[in-house]
Design an enzyme around this catalytic site. Structure first.
Site: not given
Ligand code: 01S
Ligand code: ZN
Ligand code: CA
Ligand code: ZN
Length: 495
Positions: A233-234, A237, A243
């Site tokens: 996921h990261e 980004h 998202h």
């Molecule tokens: N990072 O990419 C995220 O999406 C953050 C929240 C942002 C508002 C900074 C985060 O840690 N989200 C959690 C998460 O699990 C819920 N992200 C990774 C994933 O696998 N969806």
């Molecule tokens: Zn994210």
């Protein structure tokens, strides 16, 4: 609960593309006093914003006055410009002139050819990106972490022409670190749970960098949060993806990883990343056998279901890893992952589901196994074999289960037969009967069945058969998805 619902990241388009030379001028007021910033730095920042972001101080006279006027000015004008600049560079858009923001402003911008605007987003312009692990997590062996990162990059390089190379010492495009709480980028981590990680969109300096919350219980198997799932996921980004609204996408903003399901990029993720970087030369050969999974669309005229059940006041429609929850008080029937309600317990691609209200349990069937859940948790000893119900060994799975709340009985459908199970005596009532005799006009085998709203509803392929439960006469046939109330407005047109 482990998952969080987060608002979608909004991406801003930069007003102007920064260029190299900076004209300095002497400002006639200090911009918002910021701890640790010298007067020269503040002057520099204001000049920068004037030049690149069209910042224009309002009335010179007012600003010379009291501090409150400076604050008002800050809120309306400067703060907005700082936010725009921060968004462009992938900094947390706090609107505050932090040291990091200033550092990015001061960074030479001659390497600008690395990143470019692409439609509404930003992407890397080169096709080989370097990454570096700057701060290891002391509690995880580095070799394990490296393996996870390599595997995560591979998912993205399988579908695009992008290549990712690890560097151990030199500067890298993407710097990956584990940090605790405040780590001086304006977005402190929050200890266990909550925010797990964050990443910056492509850009210089901090752009493209990935930070993990070192306080999480990172895992490589099934306890805690999967480092692999969050990394994929990261990295999305870091490559420029925002998202996604698709709950099946890796870029969906909630942690929904189910260890029993192999992590893949979804159709949506692949489409989005290929839109930015194009298609990898070996995409067709890699994915011809197993194309990226699509999230089902309730407006698809070919939609069929795996299972349908009542659950308290709701009706649940199961399909693959997903379900739609039809609630009498909500017009919109939204799709979610099964694992968002029952993480790690209920498998995807179910055969049948029913709720036993009297015992307050939900029964899930897949193949020769069944799972009994009380509310959200699996009862001890499950899954068990469906032979418990008294099926002979020739029955390897069930197609559908139809529970009658008032009669304390459940009818199971297998091929052309149906079996009546007495929930109170815990045994089958006699031998199976033929579906065509019990339910005249209903073809078999069927996909799903539910007693709801005084009628029995059967689903087979894309057709919904509605029966009067007393007379056992067919009332109507309609498209299978008619109970999901698809309208042009609420379909998954985004998918
Ligand atoms: N990072 O990419 C995220 O999406 C953050 C929240 C942002 C508002 C900074 C985060 O840690 N989200 C959690 C998460 O699990 C819920 N992200 C990774 C994933 O696998 N969806
Ligand atoms: Zn994210
Ligand atoms: Ca956290
Ligand atoms: Zn950070």
């Amino acid at each position: 609960m482990r998952m969080l619902w987060l608002s979608l990241l909004t991406l801003m388009v930069p007003v102007k593309t920064p260029v190299t030379a900076l004209p300095l001028r002497t400002p006639d007021l200090p911009i918002r006093p910021h701890a640790g910033l010298s007067e020269a730095d503040q002057e520099f920042a204001e000049a920068y914003l004037r030049h690149f972001y069209g910042y224009k101080p309002k009335s010179e006279r007012r600003r010379r006055n009291a501090d409150t006027d400076v604050d008002a000015e800050w809120r309306t004008g400067l703060c907005d410009k700082v936010q725009k600049m921060q968004r462009f560079f992938g900094l947390p858009p706090s609107g505050e002139l932090t040291k990091e923001t200033l550092a990015v402003m001061k960074r030479p911008r001659c390497g600008l050819s690395d990143v470019e605007r692409f439609g509404k987003t930003i992407r890397w312009k080169k096709s080989t990106l370097s990454y570096r692990i700057a701060r290891d997590n002391p509690s995880i062996p580095a070799s394990k972490v490296h393996k996870v990162f390599r595997a995560a990059w591979k998912l993205w390089s399988n579908v695009t022409p992008m290549k990712f190379r690890k560097r151990s010492r030199k500067e890298a495009d993407i710097v990956i670190s584990f940090y605790n709480s405040d780590h001086k980028d304006g977005s402190p981590f929050d200890g266990k749970g909550g925010i797990l990680a964050h990443a910056f969109l492509p850009g210089y300096g901090i752009g493209g960098d990935v930070h993990f919350d070192a306080d999480e219980d990172w895992s490589f198997n099934s306890t805690g949060f999967s480092l692999f799932a969050v990394t994929v996921h990261e990295f999305g980004h870091a490559l420029g993806l925002p998202h996604s609204r698709d709950p099946g996408a890796v870029m969906y903003p909630a942690y929904n990883f189910a260890p029993s399901y192999e992590l893949q990029l979804s159709f949506r993720d692949v489409k989005d990343i290929q839109h930015l970087y194009g298609v990898s030369p070996n995409f067709a050969s890699l994915f011809s056998k197993k194309p990226p999974p699509r999230t089902p669309d309730k407006c698809d005229p070919h939609l069929s279901f795996d299972a349908v059940t009542e659950l308290q006041q709701e009706v649940l429609f199961f399909k693959d890893r997903f379900m739609w929850r039809k609630h009498p008080q909500f017009d919109e029937t939204a799709i979610t992952l099964i694992s968002s309600l029952w993480p790690d317990t209920v498998p995807p691609y179910l055969d049948a589901v029913y709720e036993n209200v009297e015992k307050n349990v939900i029964m899930f069937f897949k193949g020769h196994q069944y799972w009994m859940l009380r509310q959200l948790s699996l009862e001890e000893g499950f899954p068990r074999n469906i032979s418990d119900f008294g099926f002979p060994s020739r029955i390897k799975s069930v197609d559908a289960a139809l529970h009658f709340r008032n009669e304390h009985c459940t009818v199971f459908f297998t091929g052309h037969e149906c079996w009546r199970y007495n929930e109170q005596q815990k045994m089958m009532e006699g031998s199976p009967t033929l579906i065509e005799q019990e339910w005249p006009g209903l073809p078999s085998p069927i996909d799903a069945a539910v007693f709801y709203d005084g009628f029995v509803h059967f689903f087979r392929g894309n057709i919904h058969y509605k029966f009067d439960s007393n007379s056992k006469h067919m009332v109507s046939t309609s498209p299978a998805n008619d109970l999901l109330e698809c309208t042009e407005m609420n379909g998954n047109e985004i998918l």
